[in-house]
Design a protein around this motif. Structure first.
Motif, PDB file in Angstrom:
ATOM      1  N   GLN A 173       5.367  -5.796   6.749  1.00 49.39           N
ATOM      2  CA  GLN A 173       6.680  -6.169   6.210  1.00 49.39           C
ATOM      3  C   GLN A 173       6.667  -6.062   4.683  1.00 49.39           C
ATOM      4  O   GLN A 173       5.684  -6.394   4.029  1.00 49.39           O
ATOM      5  N   ARG A 174       7.807  -5.620   4.135  1.00 49.50           N
ATOM      6  CA  ARG A 174       7.897  -5.430   2.686  1.00 49.50           C
ATOM      7  C   ARG A 174       8.599  -6.620   2.026  1.00 49.50           C
ATOM      8  O   ARG A 174       9.706  -6.515   1.492  1.00 49.50           O
ATOM      9  N   THR A 175       7.942  -7.774   2.111  1.00 52.33           N
ATOM     10  CA  THR A 175       8.361  -8.934   1.328  1.00 52.33           C
ATOM     11  C   THR A 175       7.274  -9.222   0.308  1.00 52.33           C
ATOM     12  O   THR A 175       6.132  -8.743   0.448  1.00 52.33           O
ATOM     13  N   SER A 214      14.719  -9.560   0.240  1.00 57.02           N
ATOM     14  CA  SER A 214      15.318  -9.658   1.565  1.00 57.02           C
ATOM     15  C   SER A 214      16.560 -10.534   1.495  1.00 57.02           C
ATOM     16  O   SER A 214      16.603 -11.511   0.731  1.00 57.02           O
ATOM     17  N   GLY A 260      16.929  -4.622  -0.215  1.00 54.13           N
ATOM     18  CA  GLY A 260      16.168  -5.586   0.562  1.00 54.13           C
ATOM     19  C   GLY A 260      16.647  -5.602   2.000  1.00 54.13           C
ATOM     20  O   GLY A 260      17.773  -5.167   2.310  1.00 54.13           O
ATOM     21  N   SER A 261      15.812  -6.133   2.866  1.00 51.05           N
ATOM     22  CA  SER A 261      16.097  -6.122   4.296  1.00 51.05           C
ATOM     23  C   SER A 261      17.413  -6.814   4.617  1.00 51.05           C
ATOM     24  O   SER A 261      17.701  -7.912   4.126  1.00 51.05           O
ATOM     25  N   GLU A 289      15.997  -2.357   3.341  1.00 53.85           N
ATOM     26  CA  GLU A 289      14.621  -2.351   2.843  1.00 53.85           C
ATOM     27  C   GLU A 289      14.226  -0.949   2.379  1.00 53.85           C
ATOM     28  O   GLU A 289      14.562   0.039   3.035  1.00 53.85           O
TER      29      GLU A 289
END
Length: 279
Positions: free
Chosen positions: A14-16, A178, A206-207, A236
């Motif tokens: 996940q891209r956080t 996100s 962001g997501s 994202e």
């Protein structure tokens, strides 16, 4: 090379900010002579059900005695009973980005439950790694963690070329994160709606699927103010896309109500962008 287990809940790709930090940490630890054994915990944290907790207990039970085990705070603080069960046998280290109960949008009762849960869990950690001095102070003063057990490991930023800006008459604003209640992007749209007489455009990267209700609130705010042509939602983006957005933006903006560190802001500064953020 000593072995080190690193337990992370859910999809580690996940891209956080928190997951990016975890992945970079896992990649760098071998340079310090640690062989990292990844342990993927269930997806349900920080609100695990009985099956999630049972699966996590089995995963920890399968690790050898006295092994160092770092557990991401998204899970660690939400499973005090499981942590207590393994604290004497494993060398448990909590990695806390920010307290679970400080997430925006929780009911007061849910926030209180998470704070109590995390306080109980942290009492069983042999050491606690945090990503900012602010989080360290919070854990010491509010969660009862001894300062001697705390290590601050600030996120780093890779070198980036200095942003050239958009070159447009309308300044290009960029917000990254996100779409979650804590980021409060609808408030950013409300604020910019008062500046419609000025030229500007905004990209929010962001997501849009982590919290569908909040994504709906954001879209409703954009529609309510008639800003669909000035506010773009990218969803994202990959690292190279984000760097391209930073490079051609003029101003970075953040409406986030709370950050353990603020990795997106730091990356904007690394790209030479001015930043306007909520206190």
């Amino acid at each position: 090379m000593a072995e080190f287990a690193f337990a992370i809940p859910g999809d580690p790709d996940q891209r956080t900010g928190g997951y990016l930090y975890d992945r970079r940490l896992a990649a760098e630890l071998p340079r310090q002579d640690w062989q990292v054994r990844p342990v993927r915990l269930p997806d349900g944290f920080p609100f695990p059900d009985a099956a999630d907790l049972a699966a996590t207990n089995r995963l920890l039970a399968g690790l050898p005695d006295d092994m160092p085990v770092m557990i991401d705070g998204l899970a660690f603080g939400a499973m005090p009973e499981v942590v207590a069960r393994h604290a004497a046998r494993l060398r448990l280290v909590a990695l806390v980005h920010h307290p679970l109960g400080y997430e925006t949008g929780l009911s007061p009762q849910a926030a209180d439950r998470l704070v109590a849960s995390e306080r109980a869990a942290l009492a069983h950690a042999r050491h606690v790694v945090v990503t900012s001095t602010t989080t360290a102070q919070t854990l010491a003063t509010t969660f009862g963690v001894a300062e001697a057990k705390l290590t601050v490991a600030l996120p780093g930023t890779d070198p980036l070329p200095v942003a050239t800006g958009s070159g447009d008459a309308a300044p290009a604003l960029l917000a990254v994160g996100s779409v979650l209640p804590r980021k409060d992007f609808p408030a950013l749209v409300d604020a910019l709606a008062t500046l419609q007489d000025l030229p500007w455009r905004l990209v929010i990267a962001g997501s849009l699927v982590r919290d569908l209700v909040e994504a709906g609130r954001l879209r409703a705010a954009i529609d309510r103010h008639g800003l669909a042509e000035r506010v773009s939602l990218t969803g994202e983006v990959a690292a190279d896309e984000l760097h391209a957005l930073l490079h051609r933006s003029d101003l970075f903006v953040s409406s986030s109500r709370y950050e353990g560190f603020g990795m997106a802001l730091a990356e904007a500064v690394a790209a030479g962008l001015p930043v306007v953020a909520v206190a």
